[in-house]
Enzyme design. Structure first.
Site, PDB file in Angstrom:
ATOM      1  N   GLY A  35      48.800  -2.743  95.639  1.00  0.00           N
ATOM      2  CA  GLY A  35      47.753  -3.155  94.722  1.00  0.00           C
ATOM      3  C   GLY A  35      46.494  -2.314  94.835  1.00  0.00           C
ATOM      4  O   GLY A  35      46.316  -1.517  95.765  1.00  0.00           O
ATOM      5  N   ASP A 100      47.702 -11.892  93.666  1.00  0.00           N
ATOM      6  CA  ASP A 100      47.471 -12.130  92.241  1.00  0.00           C
ATOM      7  C   ASP A 100      46.639 -13.394  92.019  1.00  0.00           C
ATOM      8  O   ASP A 100      45.898 -13.484  91.041  1.00  0.00           O
ATOM      9  CB  ASP A 100      48.807 -12.243  91.506  1.00  0.00           C
ATOM     10  CG  ASP A 100      49.606 -10.948  91.593  1.00  0.00           C
ATOM     11  OD1 ASP A 100      49.027  -9.874  91.340  1.00  0.00           O
ATOM     12  OD2 ASP A 100      50.791 -11.005  91.945  1.00  0.00           O
ATOM     13  N   LYS A 110      52.041 -13.736  94.652  1.00  0.00           N
ATOM     14  CA  LYS A 110      52.175 -12.292  94.696  1.00  0.00           C
ATOM     15  C   LYS A 110      53.421 -11.887  93.909  1.00  0.00           C
ATOM     16  O   LYS A 110      54.282 -12.722  93.678  1.00  0.00           O
ATOM     17  CB  LYS A 110      52.284 -11.792  96.144  1.00  0.00           C
ATOM     18  CG  LYS A 110      50.974 -11.966  96.938  1.00  0.00           C
ATOM     19  CD  LYS A 110      51.096 -11.507  98.374  1.00  0.00           C
ATOM     20  CE  LYS A 110      51.443 -10.041  98.484  1.00  0.00           C
ATOM     21  NZ  LYS A 110      50.452  -9.154  97.824  1.00  0.00           N
ATOM     22  N   GLY A 111      53.468 -10.644  93.517  1.00  0.00           N
ATOM     23  CA  GLY A 111      54.629 -10.167  92.774  1.00  0.00           C
ATOM     24  C   GLY A 111      54.306  -9.568  91.437  1.00  0.00           C
ATOM     25  O   GLY A 111      55.215  -9.157  90.701  1.00  0.00           O
ATOM     26  N   GLU A 119      56.783  -7.400 100.405  1.00  0.00           N
ATOM     27  CA  GLU A 119      55.473  -7.901 100.815  1.00  0.00           C
ATOM     28  C   GLU A 119      55.615  -9.121 101.718  1.00  0.00           C
ATOM     29  O   GLU A 119      54.901  -9.258 102.720  1.00  0.00           O
ATOM     30  CB  GLU A 119      54.637  -8.243  99.581  1.00  0.00           C
ATOM     31  CG  GLU A 119      54.144  -7.015  98.822  1.00  0.00           C
ATOM     32  CD  GLU A 119      53.511  -7.348  97.486  1.00  0.00           C
ATOM     33  OE1 GLU A 119      52.774  -6.495  96.973  1.00  0.00           O
ATOM     34  OE2 GLU A 119      53.764  -8.443  96.950  1.00  0.00           O
TER      35      GLU A 119
END
Length: 281
Positions: A35, A100, A110-111, A119
């Protein structure tokens, strides 16, 4: 300075503060996530100089972070290549990653970048996981701003998984498209597909009552209950909910390699300052 510039400045400050507080000279193995904010984490590490990080080894969560580590000239090691001591792979001293969405109890989604499985593998392998993000990622409850939970699935299982998700209260769950960069489905580093499953905001255990049990009626779930149901669906490789407890708690409870949540999250605020949120679990 524009609001966008302020946010970037704050993200950088948050990353530098997270590294300053948590990357000790004694650290040997460090997880590096994915990220935009993690770019600043690597910058912060490099700014300390080779005398500081020269004896450290950095573990990536995917192709993006692997590239960041290599470009920075840091020592790279894949997760499955780290040393084994007394029959177990060494734990990472700390892992830095973005998110996120982050709720009041430091549960994460997340993802968004399709790296959620690796992760999570890195997060659970760390003694402590540190999240770094900007304030737009803060929400009281998950699925408030980031509406969908990313789920990594075996491609041939996708129709069954989608059918089950629809029955669980996510009628708009869909396989993520690879567009605009790639025609067809979004394919993860593991050769899997990503399903994005929208749900109403996820309840915390403190939200439960006799009127609301969080067991999925009308698609309303308590986060731990939903996570337990999602991981049981045949064909699901991993889910983008990071929940339960953190690495330090896992170690103290004799549940090594089970801690998914961060011990702390560093947020870059619109004011240009850094807000620190610590785990209570």
């Amino acid at each position: 300075m524009s609001s966008a510039d302020l946010i970037e400045t704050a993200k950088r400050l948050a990353a530098f503060q997270a590294v300053e507080d948590n990357l000790l000279p004694s650290c040997k193995y460090i997880g590096i996530g994915s990220g935009s904010t993690v770019v600043y984490v690597v910058e912060a590490i490099v700014s300390k100089g080779p005398a500081f990080y020269g004896g450290m080894t950095f573990i990536p969560t995917g192709s993006q972070s692997k590239g960041l580590i290599r470009k920075a000239g840091l020592s790279l090691c894949n997760l499955d290549e780290r040393p084994v001591v007394n029959g177990s792979p060494v734990l990472l001293d700390v892992a830095f990653d973005g998110a996120d969405e982050i709720d009041d109890d430091l549960n994460l989604i997340k993802g968004g970048g399709a790296c959620l499985f690796q992760e999570k593998l890195v997060a659970v392998s760390a003694k402590k996981f540190i999240a770094v993000a900007d304030s737009r990622k803060q929400s009281p409850r998950l699925c408030t701003k980031w509406k969908a939970i990313p789920i990594e699935v075996l491609p041939m299982a996708a129709p069954n998984v989608l059918a089950r998700l629809h029955m669980m209260g996510s009628p708009d769950a869909v396989v993520r498209s690879g567009l605009p960069s790639k025609a067809g489905e979004c394919v993860s580093d593991n050769g899997m597909w990503i399903i994005d499953a929208p749900f109403p905001p996820l309840l915390l255990s403190k939200d439960l009552s006799s009127q609301q049990d969080g067991l999925g009626k009308d698609g309303i779930w308590e986060i731990n209950t939903l996570a337990a149901e999602l991981v049981k669906i045949p064909g699901v490789l991993e889910i983008g909910l990071f929940y339960g407890f953190d690495g330090e708690t896992a170690i103290s409870r004799g549940k090594v390699l089970e801690g998914q949540k961060p011990v702390a999250a560093y947020f870059g605020m619109p004011t240009g300052k850094v807000h620190l949120q610590r785990s209570s679990i």
